[in-house]
Motif scaffolding. Sequence first.
Motif, PDB file in Angstrom:
ATOM      1  N   VAL A   1       0.860  -1.188   0.000  1.00  0.00           N
ATOM      2  CA  VAL A   1       0.000   0.000   0.000  1.00  0.00           C
ATOM      3  C   VAL A   1       0.894   1.235   0.000  1.00  0.00           C
ATOM      4  O   VAL A   1       1.756   1.398   0.868  1.00  0.00           O
ATOM      5  CB  VAL A   1      -0.929   0.002   1.225  1.00  0.00           C
ATOM      6  N   MET A   2       0.671   2.082  -0.996  1.00  0.00           N
ATOM      7  CA  MET A   2       1.421   3.334  -1.083  1.00  0.00           C
ATOM      8  C   MET A   2       0.847   4.312  -0.064  1.00  0.00           C
ATOM      9  O   MET A   2      -0.339   4.659  -0.105  1.00  0.00           O
ATOM     10  CB  MET A   2       1.295   3.898  -2.502  1.00  0.00           C
ATOM     11  N   THR A   3       1.663   4.732   0.874  1.00  0.00           N
ATOM     12  CA  THR A   3       1.231   5.632   1.943  1.00  0.00           C
ATOM     13  C   THR A   3       1.916   6.989   1.762  1.00  0.00           C
ATOM     14  O   THR A   3       3.143   7.070   1.681  1.00  0.00           O
ATOM     15  CB  THR A   3       1.560   5.053   3.322  1.00  0.00           C
ATOM     16  N   ILE A   4       1.089   8.039   1.697  1.00  0.00           N
ATOM     17  CA  ILE A   4       1.609   9.394   1.482  1.00  0.00           C
ATOM     18  C   ILE A   4       1.457  10.173   2.770  1.00  0.00           C
ATOM     19  O   ILE A   4       0.368  10.241   3.358  1.00  0.00           O
ATOM     20  CB  ILE A   4       0.855  10.094   0.338  1.00  0.00           C
ATOM     21  N   SER A   5       2.545  10.779   3.202  1.00  0.00           N
ATOM     22  CA  SER A   5       2.522  11.596   4.407  1.00  0.00           C
ATOM     23  C   SER A   5       2.173  13.035   4.047  1.00  0.00           C
ATOM     24  O   SER A   5       2.850  13.649   3.216  1.00  0.00           O
ATOM     25  CB  SER A   5       3.881  11.545   5.108  1.00  0.00           C
ATOM     26  N   PRO A   6       1.104  13.613   4.609  1.00  0.00           N
ATOM     27  CA  PRO A   6       0.765  15.024   4.334  1.00  0.00           C
ATOM     28  C   PRO A   6       1.904  15.974   4.685  1.00  0.00           C
ATOM     29  O   PRO A   6       2.098  17.000   4.027  1.00  0.00           O
ATOM     30  CB  PRO A   6      -0.462  15.264   5.205  1.00  0.00           C
ATOM     31  N   LEU A   7       2.665  15.604   5.725  1.00  0.00           N
ATOM     32  CA  LEU A   7       3.786  16.467   6.110  1.00  0.00           C
ATOM     33  C   LEU A   7       4.842  16.505   5.018  1.00  0.00           C
ATOM     34  O   LEU A   7       5.419  17.551   4.715  1.00  0.00           O
ATOM     35  CB  LEU A   7       4.399  15.956   7.418  1.00  0.00           C
ATOM     36  N   THR A   8       5.095  15.357   4.409  1.00  0.00           N
ATOM     37  CA  THR A   8       6.114  15.282   3.362  1.00  0.00           C
ATOM     38  C   THR A   8       5.714  16.101   2.150  1.00  0.00           C
ATOM     39  O   THR A   8       6.546  16.744   1.505  1.00  0.00           O
ATOM     40  CB  THR A   8       6.331  13.822   2.955  1.00  0.00           C
ATOM     41  N   VAL A   9       4.420  16.110   1.825  1.00  0.00           N
ATOM     42  CA  VAL A   9       3.941  16.827   0.645  1.00  0.00           C
ATOM     43  C   VAL A   9       3.726  18.299   0.939  1.00  0.00           C
ATOM     44  O   VAL A   9       4.048  19.179   0.130  1.00  0.00           O
ATOM     45  CB  VAL A   9       2.638  16.183   0.132  1.00  0.00           C
ATOM     46  N   ALA A  10       3.154  18.614   2.117  1.00  0.00           N
ATOM     47  CA  ALA A  10       2.770  19.989   2.424  1.00  0.00           C
ATOM     48  C   ALA A  10       3.967  20.908   2.583  1.00  0.00           C
ATOM     49  O   ALA A  10       3.956  22.058   2.127  1.00  0.00           O
ATOM     50  CB  ALA A  10       1.927  20.014   3.705  1.00  0.00           C
ATOM     51  N   THR A  11       5.018  20.430   3.207  1.00  0.00           N
ATOM     52  CA  THR A  11       6.171  21.304   3.474  1.00  0.00           C
ATOM     53  C   THR A  11       6.819  21.821   2.201  1.00  0.00           C
ATOM     54  O   THR A  11       6.969  23.046   2.030  1.00  0.00           O
ATOM     55  CB  THR A  11       7.191  20.561   4.347  1.00  0.00           C
ATOM     56  N   PRO A  12       7.234  20.970   1.241  1.00  0.00           N
ATOM     57  CA  PRO A  12       7.841  21.497   0.019  1.00  0.00           C
ATOM     58  C   PRO A  12       6.850  22.318  -0.811  1.00  0.00           C
ATOM     59  O   PRO A  12       7.236  23.257  -1.499  1.00  0.00           O
ATOM     60  CB  PRO A  12       8.302  20.247  -0.731  1.00  0.00           C
ATOM     61  N   LEU A  13       5.525  21.990  -0.729  1.00  0.00           N
ATOM     62  CA  LEU A  13       4.533  22.752  -1.482  1.00  0.00           C
ATOM     63  C   LEU A  13       4.410  24.170  -0.943  1.00  0.00           C
ATOM     64  O   LEU A  13       4.345  25.143  -1.712  1.00  0.00           O
ATOM     65  CB  LEU A  13       3.184  22.027  -1.407  1.00  0.00           C
ATOM     66  N   ALA A  14       4.405  24.304   0.395  1.00  0.00           N
ATOM     67  CA  ALA A  14       4.311  25.640   0.998  1.00  0.00           C
ATOM     68  C   ALA A  14       5.538  26.477   0.656  1.00  0.00           C
ATOM     69  O   ALA A  14       5.437  27.668   0.342  1.00  0.00           O
ATOM     70  CB  ALA A  14       4.150  25.517   2.509  1.00  0.00           C
ATOM     71  N   ILE A  15       6.693  25.848   0.719  1.00  0.00           N
ATOM     72  CA  ILE A  15       7.923  26.566   0.380  1.00  0.00           C
ATOM     73  C   ILE A  15       7.898  27.001  -1.072  1.00  0.00           C
ATOM     74  O   ILE A  15       8.274  28.128  -1.431  1.00  0.00           O
ATOM     75  CB  ILE A  15       9.144  25.675   0.663  1.00  0.00           C
ATOM     76  N   SER A  16       7.419  26.117  -1.951  1.00  0.00           N
ATOM     77  CA  SER A  16       7.367  26.433  -3.373  1.00  0.00           C
ATOM     78  C   SER A  16       6.434  27.599  -3.646  1.00  0.00           C
ATOM     79  O   SER A  16       6.747  28.509  -4.422  1.00  0.00           O
ATOM     80  CB  SER A  16       6.918  25.197  -4.150  1.00  0.00           C
TER      81      SER A  16
ATOM     82  N   VAL B   1       3.165  12.835  -8.454  1.00  0.00           N
ATOM     83  CA  VAL B   1       2.525  14.072  -7.972  1.00  0.00           C
ATOM     84  C   VAL B   1       2.363  14.066  -6.461  1.00  0.00           C
ATOM     85  O   VAL B   1       2.695  15.031  -5.779  1.00  0.00           O
ATOM     86  CB  VAL B   1       1.157  14.265  -8.675  1.00  0.00           C
ATOM     87  N   TYR B   2       1.866  12.923  -5.921  1.00  0.00           N
ATOM     88  CA  TYR B   2       1.544  12.877  -4.492  1.00  0.00           C
ATOM     89  C   TYR B   2       2.670  12.305  -3.636  1.00  0.00           C
ATOM     90  O   TYR B   2       2.787  12.627  -2.464  1.00  0.00           O
ATOM     91  CB  TYR B   2       0.273  12.060  -4.265  1.00  0.00           C
ATOM     92  N   GLY B   3       3.446  11.414  -4.191  1.00  0.00           N
ATOM     93  CA  GLY B   3       4.475  10.753  -3.396  1.00  0.00           C
ATOM     94  C   GLY B   3       5.873  11.281  -3.619  1.00  0.00           C
ATOM     95  O   GLY B   3       6.814  10.876  -2.948  1.00  0.00           O
ATOM     96  N   ASN B   4       6.023  12.175  -4.632  1.00  0.00           N
ATOM     97  CA  ASN B   4       7.352  12.729  -4.929  1.00  0.00           C
ATOM     98  C   ASN B   4       8.381  11.604  -5.150  1.00  0.00           C
ATOM     99  O   ASN B   4       9.501  11.643  -4.664  1.00  0.00           O
ATOM    100  CB  ASN B   4       7.804  13.645  -3.797  1.00  0.00           C
ATOM    101  N   ILE B   5       7.931  10.554  -5.882  1.00  0.00           N
ATOM    102  CA  ILE B   5       8.770   9.376  -6.116  1.00  0.00           C
ATOM    103  C   ILE B   5       9.301   9.426  -7.535  1.00  0.00           C
ATOM    104  O   ILE B   5       8.567   9.711  -8.485  1.00  0.00           O
ATOM    105  CB  ILE B   5       7.968   8.088  -5.894  1.00  0.00           C
TER     106      ILE B   5
ATOM    107  N   LEU C   1      -0.203   3.958 -16.087  1.00  0.00           N
ATOM    108  CA  LEU C   1       0.186   5.370 -16.245  1.00  0.00           C
ATOM    109  C   LEU C   1      -0.483   6.243 -15.184  1.00  0.00           C
ATOM    110  O   LEU C   1       0.123   7.185 -14.666  1.00  0.00           O
ATOM    111  CB  LEU C   1      -0.182   5.852 -17.652  1.00  0.00           C
ATOM    112  N   SER C   2      -1.745   5.934 -14.843  1.00  0.00           N
ATOM    113  CA  SER C   2      -2.456   6.703 -13.814  1.00  0.00           C
ATOM    114  C   SER C   2      -1.782   6.544 -12.458  1.00  0.00           C
ATOM    115  O   SER C   2      -1.607   7.516 -11.707  1.00  0.00           O
ATOM    116  CB  SER C   2      -3.918   6.249 -13.744  1.00  0.00           C
ATOM    117  N   LEU C   3      -1.382   5.297 -12.115  1.00  0.00           N
ATOM    118  CA  LEU C   3      -0.712   5.054 -10.828  1.00  0.00           C
ATOM    119  C   LEU C   3       0.658   5.715 -10.783  1.00  0.00           C
ATOM    120  O   LEU C   3       1.087   6.218  -9.742  1.00  0.00           O
ATOM    121  CB  LEU C   3      -0.578   3.554 -10.596  1.00  0.00           C
TER     122      LEU C   3
END
Length: 540
Positions: free
Chosen positions: A401-416, A509-513, A501-503
């Motif tokens: 199961v691919m698990t995305i941390s909101p903290l991991t995504v939100a921090t670089p997005l806010a900085i950007s 986009v969401y996992g920054n992988i 392709l969707s996955l």
Amino acid sequence: DIGVYLKGEIKQLAKEAYELFKKELELLNMTSWYAKQSLTDLKWGFLYPSLKEALNGLRLIEEAETTYNKLLTALAKLPIPIPKGIIKKLNHTINDYNSLFLETIKRIKEQSKNISLTTLSINVSSREVWINSTVEVTGYLTLVNGKPLGFRGIKVFLGNKSIDTLTDTRGFFYVRSHIPFYSPNLTIYAVYTPKNIDKDRLAATRSEVINLRVLYITPTLRVHLDKPKVMPLERVNIYGKVKPAKLKIWVKGFNSLYNLTPNPDGEFNLSIIVPPSVLEKRYHITVGTYPRGIIAPSSIRLILKVYKSPLYVTVSSPLWTLSGLTWNLEGKVKSKDEILKNTKVIIKVLNKTIILKTDEKGAFTFNLRFPFTLLTSSYKLRITVIPDVPWLREDEIELEVMTISPLTVATPLAISLTLTRRALLKRKKILPRDARPRISRERSIAIKKRELSGIPAIYNEALKLVERYTGIKALPSYTVREYLSRVKPKIGEAFPYFEELSLILEKVVYGNIKVDLKNSEALLSKLKSALRVSKHEESN
């Protein structure tokens, strides 16, 4: 044969050389046996037997040396090259054995300076005897000069059995023994070991070894299984026939022993139940007869394969989730014939173990929630299903199961966003609200879209192909998975490529992988082939 490819007189010479070489090897093999036996007897203190064997070995070495010289003469007449290494090796072997026997004889003389050598002869009443009959063993113990040694202990060996006896005044001994061994050959020999005052006066000795042929009848035994493979708790029948019919039968299987009595025709039958605790593998079922009189025992080993029926386990879970968010894991367990209720299900995830039971419909469900602080990554779940009946096989499924941390995504997005806003403020002067140009609602404004690259660009091209093929537009309100579910019934064999392709887009986009761009391009190419998109359609 060395002379196969030669002709005439040369062929005859080659054949003669071959026969000499063959004889030389036979002599050296016999010499090797005498050397080993002489050293063994010397080790055990049997000086006279060791001496006899060393002298016999020397006699063979002399014969081997004569044969070797004849072989050299025969090889010299041949017009073909002969490997010198083999000839030298033969010569070295002869010299080594000669030195060994001379050294052994020297050691025997040194050890026998202060003691007298003894000799032990042996005879048997017959070289062939029936099983369960008796054999008589006689012999004499004397010094090498023939003087009898009376009242000395002799140990007579019949196979693994030994019998102690004493010599009389003539050095004569006599033993009568029952033959209980069901073996085609039985070795008999006698040993004298000095004791008490004889230890420092007399040498130990051993007689020659006599091979006795034992005669007996081997019964005829035929055994079968009614099936080659079974499941735990299943019944298997073992049946067969024995001749003579009066013999008793034994059966060994699954750590149990069964005794049977055949009917007057020699037929027998046994039905056993396979234990519930057995594993899936091959087991041996051994059937044999007990000995009776002159009839020897016999046995046959059969192979029985134990197998289990498979389970059919289906599990439903999201492909990705957010850490801290509760999601549902569902599954169903059934066998080939029925739904399995009250079956044990073990779920292992993040070093935790959860134990469940299936309901009346064979289903199980559990609400899972990964910790909010969990880093963005792919996490494994291991689901083990253990049936409560022994004839069903355990099953194990592993999910990711691919698990995305909101903290991991939100921090670089806010900085950007912050950096982008600062850059825009520097590039243009912000006008007062009243001075900003107004946009008429009646007039549409053409807004130039930002060009895409990488995975988003590949997915966008795939999206357009699917829209054109299915006629279903991707509305802004749709998520990637919602649109995927809507077009699934209409794109047929192209669905796996569009789904992959969707996955991949979600991971980027969401996992920054990081993903392989070439793999995505290959998926797009396969999608085009599956949708049968022409080059003209691509350009449009």
